[in-house]
Write a protein that holds these residues in place. Sequence first.
Motif, PDB file in Angstrom:
ATOM      1  N   LEU A 149      50.170 -82.445 -26.254  1.00 36.89           N
ATOM      2  CA  LEU A 149      50.875 -82.824 -25.032  1.00 36.89           C
ATOM      3  C   LEU A 149      52.218 -82.110 -24.851  1.00 36.89           C
ATOM      4  O   LEU A 149      52.847 -82.256 -23.804  1.00 36.89           O
ATOM      5  CB  LEU A 149      51.096 -84.342 -24.989  1.00 36.89           C
ATOM      6  N   SER A 150      52.648 -81.376 -25.854  1.00 36.17           N
ATOM      7  CA  SER A 150      53.944 -80.703 -25.732  1.00 36.17           C
ATOM      8  C   SER A 150      53.814 -79.557 -24.724  1.00 36.17           C
ATOM      9  O   SER A 150      52.736 -78.986 -24.568  1.00 36.17           O
ATOM     10  CB  SER A 150      54.420 -80.175 -27.078  1.00 36.17           C
ATOM     11  N   PRO A 151      54.899 -79.224 -24.045  1.00 37.69           N
ATOM     12  CA  PRO A 151      54.844 -78.159 -23.032  1.00 37.69           C
ATOM     13  C   PRO A 151      54.275 -76.853 -23.591  1.00 37.69           C
ATOM     14  O   PRO A 151      53.625 -76.092 -22.882  1.00 37.69           O
ATOM     15  CB  PRO A 151      56.304 -77.980 -22.617  1.00 37.69           C
ATOM     16  N   ALA A 152      54.478 -76.603 -24.874  1.00 38.10           N
ATOM     17  CA  ALA A 152      53.975 -75.368 -25.491  1.00 38.10           C
ATOM     18  C   ALA A 152      52.509 -75.503 -25.925  1.00 38.10           C
ATOM     19  O   ALA A 152      51.905 -74.548 -26.366  1.00 38.10           O
ATOM     20  CB  ALA A 152      54.831 -75.001 -26.697  1.00 38.10           C
ATOM     21  N   GLY A 153      51.968 -76.735 -25.811  1.00 34.71           N
ATOM     22  CA  GLY A 153      50.593 -76.982 -26.251  1.00 34.71           C
ATOM     23  C   GLY A 153      49.574 -76.380 -25.298  1.00 34.71           C
ATOM     24  O   GLY A 153      49.905 -75.598 -24.405  1.00 34.71           O
ATOM     25  N   SER A 154      48.331 -76.759 -25.482  1.00 37.38           N
ATOM     26  CA  SER A 154      47.240 -76.148 -24.716  1.00 37.38           C
ATOM     27  C   SER A 154      47.096 -76.723 -23.306  1.00 37.38           C
ATOM     28  O   SER A 154      46.299 -76.242 -22.529  1.00 37.38           O
ATOM     29  CB  SER A 154      45.919 -76.337 -25.484  1.00 37.38           C
TER      30      SER A 154
END
Length: 155
Positions: A149-154
């Motif tokens: 869920l992180s902005p850098a995630g998928s």
Amino acid sequence: MHVLDRIERKVLLNASRKQVWEALTQAEQFGDWFGIALRGKNFVAGETIQAPITYPGYEHVVWKARIERILPQTLFSFWWHPYAVEEGVDYDMETPTLVEFTIEDRAPGILLRVVESGFDNVPEARRQKAFKMNSRGWDEQMGNIESYLSPAGSK
């Protein structure tokens, strides 16, 4: 209550309630971060779902869960057999544990809590191992959904 009867973990997620809810209850998204091949499947309360695990080292295992409750944007729960990974063992004869995910607003994000309870009903021969492996597993899965869920995630 016995000290080994339940595992509880929580993580503060930097995401909207809707994003967290969808990551939990849209089967394909759940499979993405949890490590299960759930493409084209849906979670439906009262129904049992099965799919192959994609997590390295456990590809021989079929994940099987009976969806218990889906309370929109609040609670998602299912029954499963903890650490049911041995080939050729019929775990359906055992009493499953209950996994409950709850979400609540906790500025600046969403607090996700998972509780797995019912280890007292797991056969004694494998209770401690199941508890230990799932304790570690939930630590890892909380990190997995956080990364997902992180902005850098998928996403």
